[in-house]
Write an enzyme that holds these catalytic residues in place. Structure first.
Site, PDB file in Angstrom:
ATOM      1  N   LYS A 186      60.550 -37.030  45.304  1.00 26.17           N
ATOM      2  CA  LYS A 186      61.037 -36.393  44.077  1.00 26.17           C
ATOM      3  C   LYS A 186      59.862 -35.599  43.534  1.00 26.17           C
ATOM      4  O   LYS A 186      58.933 -36.163  42.955  1.00 26.17           O
ATOM      5  CB  LYS A 186      61.471 -37.460  43.078  1.00 26.17           C
ATOM      6  CG  LYS A 186      62.549 -37.028  42.087  1.00 26.17           C
ATOM      7  CD  LYS A 186      62.189 -35.869  41.209  1.00 26.17           C
ATOM      8  CE  LYS A 186      61.273 -36.263  40.077  1.00 26.17           C
ATOM      9  NZ  LYS A 186      60.919 -35.109  39.219  1.00 26.17           N
ATOM     10  N   GLU A 261      48.725 -43.720  40.781  1.00 28.10           N
ATOM     11  CA  GLU A 261      47.549 -42.945  40.380  1.00 28.10           C
ATOM     12  C   GLU A 261      47.891 -42.297  39.047  1.00 28.10           C
ATOM     13  O   GLU A 261      48.763 -41.449  38.969  1.00 28.10           O
ATOM     14  CB  GLU A 261      47.225 -41.922  41.467  1.00 28.10           C
ATOM     15  CG  GLU A 261      45.812 -41.409  41.355  1.00 28.10           C
ATOM     16  CD  GLU A 261      45.741 -40.175  40.500  1.00 28.10           C
ATOM     17  OE1 GLU A 261      45.605 -40.331  39.255  1.00 28.10           O
ATOM     18  OE2 GLU A 261      45.829 -39.081  41.054  1.00 28.10           O
ATOM     19  N   CYS A 295      43.705 -35.017  37.571  1.00 28.26           N
ATOM     20  CA  CYS A 295      43.552 -36.436  37.230  1.00 28.26           C
ATOM     21  C   CYS A 295      42.082 -36.828  37.218  1.00 28.26           C
ATOM     22  O   CYS A 295      41.649 -37.620  36.411  1.00 28.26           O
ATOM     23  CB  CYS A 295      44.342 -37.298  38.195  1.00 28.26           C
ATOM     24  SG  CYS A 295      44.149 -36.805  39.903  1.00 28.26           S
ATOM     25  N   GLU A 394      42.998 -39.236  27.727  1.00 31.20           N
ATOM     26  CA  GLU A 394      43.137 -38.121  28.666  1.00 31.20           C
ATOM     27  C   GLU A 394      43.860 -36.983  27.959  1.00 31.20           C
ATOM     28  O   GLU A 394      44.966 -37.156  27.456  1.00 31.20           O
ATOM     29  CB  GLU A 394      43.937 -38.556  29.898  1.00 31.20           C
ATOM     30  CG  GLU A 394      44.086 -37.436  30.908  1.00 31.20           C
ATOM     31  CD  GLU A 394      44.804 -37.861  32.188  1.00 31.20           C
ATOM     32  OE1 GLU A 394      45.955 -38.323  32.109  1.00 31.20           O
ATOM     33  OE2 GLU A 394      44.205 -37.730  33.269  1.00 31.20           O
TER      34      GLU A 394
HETATM   35  P1  NAI Z   1      55.082 -37.602  34.049  1.00 35.98           P
HETATM   36  O1  NAI Z   1      54.455 -38.886  34.426  1.00 35.98           O
HETATM   37  O2  NAI Z   1      56.276 -37.628  33.162  1.00 35.98           O
HETATM   38  O3  NAI Z   1      55.520 -36.801  35.390  1.00 35.98           O
HETATM   39  C1  NAI Z   1      55.047 -37.080  36.687  1.00 35.98           C
HETATM   40  C2  NAI Z   1      56.219 -37.217  37.650  1.00 35.98           C
HETATM   41  O4  NAI Z   1      57.001 -38.346  37.257  1.00 35.98           O
HETATM   42  C3  NAI Z   1      57.188 -36.031  37.650  1.00 35.98           C
HETATM   43  O5  NAI Z   1      57.686 -35.828  38.966  1.00 35.98           O
HETATM   44  C4  NAI Z   1      58.310 -36.514  36.756  1.00 35.98           C
HETATM   45  O6  NAI Z   1      59.548 -35.890  37.049  1.00 35.98           O
HETATM   46  C5  NAI Z   1      58.364 -37.973  37.115  1.00 35.98           C
HETATM   47  N1  NAI Z   1      58.999 -38.814  36.097  1.00 35.98           N
HETATM   48  C6  NAI Z   1      59.012 -38.651  34.741  1.00 35.98           C
HETATM   49  N2  NAI Z   1      59.726 -39.639  34.165  1.00 35.98           N
HETATM   50  C7  NAI Z   1      60.169 -40.436  35.151  1.00 35.98           C
HETATM   51  C8  NAI Z   1      60.944 -41.618  35.193  1.00 35.98           C
HETATM   52  N3  NAI Z   1      61.438 -42.184  34.083  1.00 35.98           N
HETATM   53  N4  NAI Z   1      61.189 -42.193  36.401  1.00 35.98           N
HETATM   54  C9  NAI Z   1      60.696 -41.659  37.527  1.00 35.98           C
HETATM   55  N5  NAI Z   1      59.966 -40.536  37.559  1.00 35.98           N
HETATM   56  C10 NAI Z   1      59.700 -39.923  36.380  1.00 35.98           C
HETATM   57  O7  NAI Z   1      53.957 -36.688  33.429  1.00 35.98           O
HETATM   58  P2  NAI Z   1      54.147 -35.413  32.477  1.00 35.98           P
HETATM   59  O8  NAI Z   1      55.116 -35.736  31.410  1.00 35.98           O
HETATM   60  O9  NAI Z   1      54.439 -34.252  33.309  1.00 35.98           O
HETATM   61  O10 NAI Z   1      52.681 -35.256  31.854  1.00 35.98           O
HETATM   62  C11 NAI Z   1      52.278 -36.055  30.738  1.00 35.98           C
HETATM   63  C12 NAI Z   1      50.847 -36.515  30.893  1.00 35.98           C
HETATM   64  O11 NAI Z   1      50.708 -37.336  32.042  1.00 35.98           O
HETATM   65  C13 NAI Z   1      49.818 -35.416  31.087  1.00 35.98           C
HETATM   66  O12 NAI Z   1      49.393 -34.864  29.899  1.00 35.98           O
HETATM   67  C14 NAI Z   1      48.702 -36.160  31.786  1.00 35.98           C
HETATM   68  O13 NAI Z   1      47.894 -36.822  30.846  1.00 35.98           O
HETATM   69  C15 NAI Z   1      49.431 -37.183  32.635  1.00 35.98           C
HETATM   70  N6  NAI Z   1      49.573 -36.718  34.033  1.00 35.98           N
HETATM   71  C16 NAI Z   1      48.697 -37.189  34.971  1.00 35.98           C
HETATM   72  C17 NAI Z   1      48.756 -36.719  36.262  1.00 35.98           C
HETATM   73  C18 NAI Z   1      47.800 -37.183  37.294  1.00 35.98           C
HETATM   74  O14 NAI Z   1      47.448 -36.431  38.165  1.00 35.98           O
HETATM   75  N7  NAI Z   1      47.415 -38.437  37.281  1.00 35.98           N
HETATM   76  C19 NAI Z   1      49.719 -35.700  36.674  1.00 35.98           C
HETATM   77  C20 NAI Z   1      50.639 -35.323  35.630  1.00 35.98           C
HETATM   78  C21 NAI Z   1      50.531 -35.813  34.361  1.00 35.98           C
END
Ligand code: NAI
Ligand code: MG
Length: 492
Positions: A186, A261, A295, A394
């Site tokens: 996904k 991660e 990250c 972060e």
């Molecule tokens: P997110 O954690 O919501 O999104 C990451 C992935 O998870 C996307 O594919 C999203 O569609 C999926 N996702 C979201 N809700 C889900 C659920 N309930 N069940 C399963 N999958 C789900 O992150 P978002 O909202 O894009 O970014 C918010 C913050 O998260 C950022 O500001 C940053 O601090 C952090 N982040 C960290 C990342 C990293 O590389 N560790 C990457 C992206 C965001």
């Protein structure tokens, strides 16, 4: 899909649907999600909004592939060769993919190109490693032979973020496929076009049906359906800590393992005897790369008090020259991913102002950058009070927090003073001291007199504390996507 120029790449229609058994199928609900170009602030494509029934079909296809299909019958050598072919296909289509990735994420073209080199390298690395994963024999009682083997789980689920979509695709699917799992991915709704295109390339090089299945869509729908699906045997997630909790809870309900991660607040620890000519450009790039949406971004700059003014003078001078622009402008950084992220980053600025944290320098948004793009001029704050949100949270934006420390013990204390523990950098001309600090810092990776935000496919990578658990990259990732089985044979 044939896109070789920037505007054409824009018309890529991922909206064909969900990718199951090497074919595009309409998503059951037939809804779509708009894809926005962050540098322009406008919609340029649509993707299918996959849902539970689509995830269900994808998981079934993967199960069939691994248990009855062609994929499950391949030798490790044959799997490896296919992955290496996919790596080559990515390299052959690197420019097309880079244009797509740049439009989808807003990142500068040089970064998008570097990302495609890395994406190809993931498949080369894991393709060439597929037939080199060995078990062991274990001395046991007389009359017994004991052997271990690393057995694929079966069907693995993968949820990736939008910051480095193509790299993440390789990072998570490369080792899972090398070990013989069939996969359901996904990708992030905010940027997933290269994942869809690379899936097509995989079919083109002969990847058997059902080995790679992609269900695009919203996190709360397609993502949640995948995480909760009782038909998956393991799940890998990269994203926010909040969603990480949800993934781990869903995994617990199904009694499966997960690798998480979840980001970081990685410190760069600079002692007075560091070689600043080497350090300063790296320190700045480690936070500016990908507009800070990495990250492993080096988002905290911890500096020995006695050298604080000298180091800051040089960092500030460089920071003030930074410019944000569109992918084609190819400057130091692009926009952030969406309006929500821009608001989030700017929220940190307002709070810093309210808290009286000194703003030391700002870069610029280049002239000619579209007004509707999600641009954020990079900023450096300091000295940031310990415990302030800028010091511990972060931001995921181009913001560097400078904090002075007294001595070695204080540096370690300060470095470990967040909930995160992903990466750290130690800069010192004193090798023994750098080694001591590297061993005391809570982080999955520590660089000494270097920093590699996101780099190094060969290097095991992952978090401590709230940054998550499990390891990706390197050989370790292969072990992550397999169960160790011990076979005990009595022969006397
Ligand atoms: P997110 O954690 O919501 O999104 C990451 C992935 O998870 C996307 O594919 C999203 O569609 C999926 N996702 C979201 N809700 C889900 C659920 N309930 N069940 C399963 N999958 C789900 O992150 P978002 O909202 O894009 O970014 C918010 C913050 O998260 C950022 O500001 C940053 O601090 C952090 N982040 C960290 C990342 C990293 O590389 N560790 C990457 C992206 C965001
Ligand atoms: Mg979210």
């Amino acid at each position: 899909m044939s896109a070789s120029t920037y505007p054409e790449a824009a018309t890529v229609q991922a909206a064909e649907g969900v990718f199951i058994d090497n074919r595009w199928e309409p998503a059951t609900g037939r809804g779509t999600v708009d894809v926005v170009a962050p540098a322009e602030g406008r919609v340029f494509a649509r993707i299918a909004a996959g849902g539970k029934p689509d995830v269900d079909r994808a998981v079934k296809a993967a199960r069939h592939a691994v248990e009855e299909g062609h994929w499950g019958r391949l030798s490790a050598l044959e799997r490896g060769r296919l992955l290496m072919k996919l790596g080559q296909a990515i390299a052959d289509h690197a420019e097309e993919l880079a244009l797509l990735e740049a439009r989808d994420t807003g990142k500068p073209m040089k970064q998008a190109r570097a990302d495609m080199v890395a994406a190809a390298r993931y498949f080369e690395f894991y393709g060439s490693a597929a037939d080199k994963v060995h078990g062991e024999t274990i001395p046991f009682l007389p009359g017994y032979l004991v052997a271990t083997e690393r057995e694929r789980f079966g069907v693995t689920g993968h949820i990736i973020p939008w910051n480095y979509p193509a790299q993440m695709f390789g990072r998570t699917l490369g080792p899972a496929l090398a070990m013989g799992n069939a996969t359901v991915l996904k990708p992030a709704e905010d940027a997933c076009l290269t994942s869809l295109r690379i899936a097509e390339l995989a079919a083109g090089v002969g990847m058997p049906e059902g080995a790679i299945n992609i269900v695009p869509g919203l996190g709360g729908e397609a993502g949640a359906a995948l995480a909760e699906h009782p038909g998956i045997d393991f799940i890998a997630f990269t994203g926010s800590p909040e969603v990480g909790v949800f993934i781990q809870t869903a995994a617990a309900r199904n009694h499966i393992g997960c690798v998480l991660e979840l980001g970081g607040k990685s410190p760069q620890i600079v002692f007075g005897d560091a070689d600043l000519d080497v350090a300063v450009p790296v320190l700045v790039n480690a936070i500016v790369q990908n507009a800070g949406q990495t990250c492993s971004a080096g988002s905290r700059l911890l500096i020995e008090q006695s050298a604080y003014d000298l180091v800051m003078e040089r960092v500030i001078e460089r920071f003030a020259r930074l410019r944000a622009g569109t992918p084609e402008m190819d400057l130091d950084l692009g926009p952030v991913i969406n309006a929500k992220q821009k608001k989030r980053v700017e929220g940190f600025f307002s709070r810093a102002e309210a808290d009286g944290v000194p703003l030391l320098a700002m870069g610029q948004v280049a002239e000619g950058a579209p007004a509707d793009g999600f641009f954020v001029a990079p900023r450096i704050y300091g000295p940031v009070p310990r415990g302030n949100r800028l010091a511990v949270d972060e931001v995921f934006g181009p913001v560097l927090s400078a904090i002075p420390f007294e001595d070695e013990a204080d540096a370690v204390r300060l470095a470990n003073d967040t909930d995160y523990g992903l990466v750290a950098g130690v800069w010192s001309g004193n090798g023994a001291r750098a080694t001591r600090v590297a061993r005391k810092v809570q982080a999955g990776q520590v660089f000494v007199n270097a920093y590699g935000a996101g780099g190094g496919i060969e290097l095991p990578f992952g978090g401590m504390k709230k940054s998550g658990h499990g390891r990706e990259k390197g050989f370790e990732a292969l072990y992550e996507f397999a169960a160790l089985k011990t076979i005990v044979i009595k022969h006397d």
